[in-house]
Write a protein that holds these residues in place. Structure first.
Motif, PDB file in Angstrom:
ATOM      1  N   ALA A 182     -38.762 100.169  70.700  1.00 49.46           N
ATOM      2  CA  ALA A 182     -40.140 100.418  71.109  1.00 49.46           C
ATOM      3  C   ALA A 182     -41.061  99.341  70.522  1.00 49.46           C
ATOM      4  O   ALA A 182     -42.172  99.380  70.459  1.00 49.46           O
ATOM      5  CB  ALA A 182     -40.544 101.665  70.640  1.00 49.46           C
ATOM      6  N   ASN A 183     -40.304  98.193  70.380  1.00 51.07           N
ATOM      7  CA  ASN A 183     -41.047  97.057  69.790  1.00 51.07           C
ATOM      8  C   ASN A 183     -40.592  95.826  70.547  1.00 51.07           C
ATOM      9  O   ASN A 183     -39.415  95.497  70.434  1.00 51.07           O
ATOM     10  CB  ASN A 183     -40.884  96.833  68.624  1.00 51.07           C
ATOM     11  CG  ASN A 183     -41.525  95.584  67.879  1.00 51.07           C
ATOM     12  OD1 ASN A 183     -42.034  94.623  68.601  1.00 51.07           O
ATOM     13  ND2 ASN A 183     -41.404  95.420  66.376  1.00 51.07           N
ATOM     14  N   PRO A 184     -41.234  95.111  71.680  1.00 51.60           N
ATOM     15  CA  PRO A 184     -40.741  94.115  72.358  1.00 51.60           C
ATOM     16  C   PRO A 184     -40.632  92.848  71.641  1.00 51.60           C
ATOM     17  O   PRO A 184     -39.808  91.870  71.971  1.00 51.60           O
ATOM     18  CB  PRO A 184     -41.921  93.882  73.440  1.00 51.60           C
ATOM     19  CG  PRO A 184     -43.066  94.573  72.772  1.00 51.60           C
ATOM     20  CD  PRO A 184     -42.550  95.664  72.026  1.00 51.60           C
ATOM     21  N   MET A 185     -41.129  92.748  70.337  1.00 44.76           N
ATOM     22  CA  MET A 185     -40.916  91.626  69.604  1.00 44.76           C
ATOM     23  C   MET A 185     -39.722  91.510  68.660  1.00 44.76           C
ATOM     24  O   MET A 185     -39.036  90.545  68.171  1.00 44.76           O
ATOM     25  CB  MET A 185     -42.357  91.437  68.698  1.00 44.76           C
ATOM     26  CG  MET A 185     -43.259  91.116  69.417  1.00 44.76           C
ATOM     27  SD  MET A 185     -43.380  89.715  70.631  1.00 44.76           S
ATOM     28  CE  MET A 185     -43.300  88.450  69.433  1.00 44.76           C
ATOM     29  N   ALA A 186     -39.284  92.705  68.350  1.00 48.57           N
ATOM     30  CA  ALA A 186     -37.882  93.209  67.612  1.00 48.57           C
ATOM     31  C   ALA A 186     -36.747  92.479  68.443  1.00 48.57           C
ATOM     32  O   ALA A 186     -36.520  92.757  69.583  1.00 48.57           O
ATOM     33  CB  ALA A 186     -37.655  94.481  67.306  1.00 48.57           C
ATOM     34  N   ARG A 187     -35.913  91.910  67.579  1.00 46.29           N
ATOM     35  CA  ARG A 187     -34.262  91.402  68.243  1.00 46.29           C
ATOM     36  C   ARG A 187     -33.505  92.685  68.300  1.00 46.29           C
ATOM     37  O   ARG A 187     -33.077  93.336  67.277  1.00 46.29           O
ATOM     38  CB  ARG A 187     -33.999  90.310  67.466  1.00 46.29           C
ATOM     39  CG  ARG A 187     -32.560  89.903  68.185  1.00 46.29           C
ATOM     40  CD  ARG A 187     -32.295  88.297  67.716  1.00 46.29           C
ATOM     41  NE  ARG A 187     -31.057  88.020  68.234  1.00 46.29           N
ATOM     42  CZ  ARG A 187     -30.179  87.231  67.998  1.00 46.29           C
ATOM     43  NH1 ARG A 187     -30.769  86.359  67.008  1.00 46.29           N
ATOM     44  NH2 ARG A 187     -29.133  86.735  68.645  1.00 46.29           N
ATOM     45  N   ALA A 188     -32.868  93.123  69.406  1.00 47.02           N
ATOM     46  CA  ALA A 188     -31.856  94.116  69.513  1.00 47.02           C
ATOM     47  C   ALA A 188     -30.539  93.637  69.212  1.00 47.02           C
ATOM     48  O   ALA A 188     -30.194  92.319  69.939  1.00 47.02           O
ATOM     49  CB  ALA A 188     -32.166  94.677  70.655  1.00 47.02           C
ATOM     50  N   PHE A 189     -29.843  94.265  68.608  1.00 50.69           N
ATOM     51  CA  PHE A 189     -28.605  94.191  68.611  1.00 50.69           C
ATOM     52  C   PHE A 189     -27.517  95.086  69.152  1.00 50.69           C
ATOM     53  O   PHE A 189     -27.984  96.272  68.936  1.00 50.69           O
ATOM     54  CB  PHE A 189     -28.052  93.761  67.127  1.00 50.69           C
ATOM     55  CG  PHE A 189     -28.718  92.838  66.366  1.00 50.69           C
ATOM     56  CD1 PHE A 189     -28.114  91.344  66.592  1.00 50.69           C
ATOM     57  CD2 PHE A 189     -29.903  92.671  65.606  1.00 50.69           C
ATOM     58  CE1 PHE A 189     -28.625  90.345  65.811  1.00 50.69           C
ATOM     59  CE2 PHE A 189     -30.250  91.898  64.921  1.00 50.69           C
ATOM     60  CZ  PHE A 189     -29.819  90.482  65.128  1.00 50.69           C
ATOM     61  N   LEU A 190     -26.262  94.924  69.622  1.00 49.49           N
ATOM     62  CA  LEU A 190     -25.484  96.054  70.211  1.00 49.49           C
ATOM     63  C   LEU A 190     -24.646  96.491  68.993  1.00 49.49           C
ATOM     64  O   LEU A 190     -24.626  95.677  67.843  1.00 49.49           O
ATOM     65  CB  LEU A 190     -24.549  95.453  71.157  1.00 49.49           C
ATOM     66  CG  LEU A 190     -25.255  94.892  72.525  1.00 49.49           C
ATOM     67  CD1 LEU A 190     -24.321  94.736  73.445  1.00 49.49           C
ATOM     68  CD2 LEU A 190     -26.284  95.786  73.012  1.00 49.49           C
ATOM     69  N   THR A 191     -24.070  97.571  69.102  1.00 50.63           N
ATOM     70  CA  THR A 191     -23.203  98.247  68.140  1.00 50.63           C
ATOM     71  C   THR A 191     -21.775  97.477  68.292  1.00 50.63           C
ATOM     72  O   THR A 191     -21.302  97.620  69.287  1.00 50.63           O
ATOM     73  CB  THR A 191     -22.994  99.688  68.181  1.00 50.63           C
ATOM     74  OG1 THR A 191     -24.633 100.110  68.261  1.00 50.63           O
ATOM     75  CG2 THR A 191     -22.442 100.343  67.170  1.00 50.63           C
ATOM     76  N   CYS A 192     -21.155  97.034  67.116  1.00 49.97           N
ATOM     77  CA  CYS A 192     -19.876  96.634  67.082  1.00 49.97           C
ATOM     78  C   CYS A 192     -18.686  97.819  67.240  1.00 49.97           C
ATOM     79  O   CYS A 192     -19.032  98.679  66.869  1.00 49.97           O
ATOM     80  CB  CYS A 192     -19.598  95.946  65.535  1.00 49.97           C
ATOM     81  SG  CYS A 192     -18.022  95.226  65.488  1.00 49.97           S
ATOM     82  N   GLN A 193     -17.870  97.450  68.328  1.00 46.17           N
ATOM     83  CA  GLN A 193     -16.698  98.155  68.371  1.00 46.17           C
ATOM     84  C   GLN A 193     -15.693  98.264  67.181  1.00 46.17           C
ATOM     85  O   GLN A 193     -14.955  99.294  67.049  1.00 46.17           O
ATOM     86  CB  GLN A 193     -15.833  97.772  69.645  1.00 46.17           C
ATOM     87  CG  GLN A 193     -16.559  97.684  71.209  1.00 46.17           C
ATOM     88  CD  GLN A 193     -15.606  97.060  72.036  1.00 46.17           C
ATOM     89  OE1 GLN A 193     -14.486  96.482  71.809  1.00 46.17           O
ATOM     90  NE2 GLN A 193     -16.088  97.209  73.294  1.00 46.17           N
TER      91      GLN A 193
END
Length: 137
Positions: free
Chosen positions: A71-82
């Motif tokens: 919910a923060n367009p400025m935050a960088r999203a990371f995916l979850t490591c397998q």
């Protein structure tokens, strides 16, 4: 009379702007849904350094979901490591010369596909080839 002309021009501009907004928001061509399910890309976990391939469409779909969750367009999203389960997975590049897998943009202020190990960049090679071809013509 001038006010009628100006008013007409303003209304016309608003109608055109509305059409442009509708066309660009209506999910037509483009976006995640237009990506092929078969295209693969490399990803790498910044925490455990594991690297693996995943579907490009899956990558961007998960990234979009993570961005919404933040919910923060400025935050960088990371995916979850397998492998380790941490949210530190980023898009990566596999070097076509030495085989090293590294995070995209690993070499600051350079081509995003520049290998930090052997310094090879496919983008740079393509540009050099085009420049040489243009110089011959």
């Amino acid at each position: 009379m001038k006010n009628l002309i100006y008013g007409g021009i303003i209304v016309l501009c608003l109608v055109i702007a509305g059409i442009v907004i509708l066309v660009t928001r209506s999910g037509g061509s483009g976006g995640v849904d237009s990506l092929s399910d078969d295209t693969q890309l490399w990803v790498m976990c910044a925490a455990c350094r594991a690297s693996y391939e995943m579907g490009e469409k899956e990558f961007y779909t998960q990234l979009r979901q993570k961005s919404v969750e933040l919910a923060n367009p400025m935050a960088r999203a990371f995916l979850t490591c397998q492998k380790c389960g941490k949210d530190r997975v980023v898009k990566a590049v596999k070097c076509g010369k030495c085989g090293e897998v590294f995070p995209e943009g690993a070499v600051p202020n350079d081509f995003s596909d520049r290998c930090p190990k052997c310094k090879f960049s496919p983008t740079e090679e393509t540009r050099k080839a085009r420049q040489a071809e243009q110089a011959q013509n």
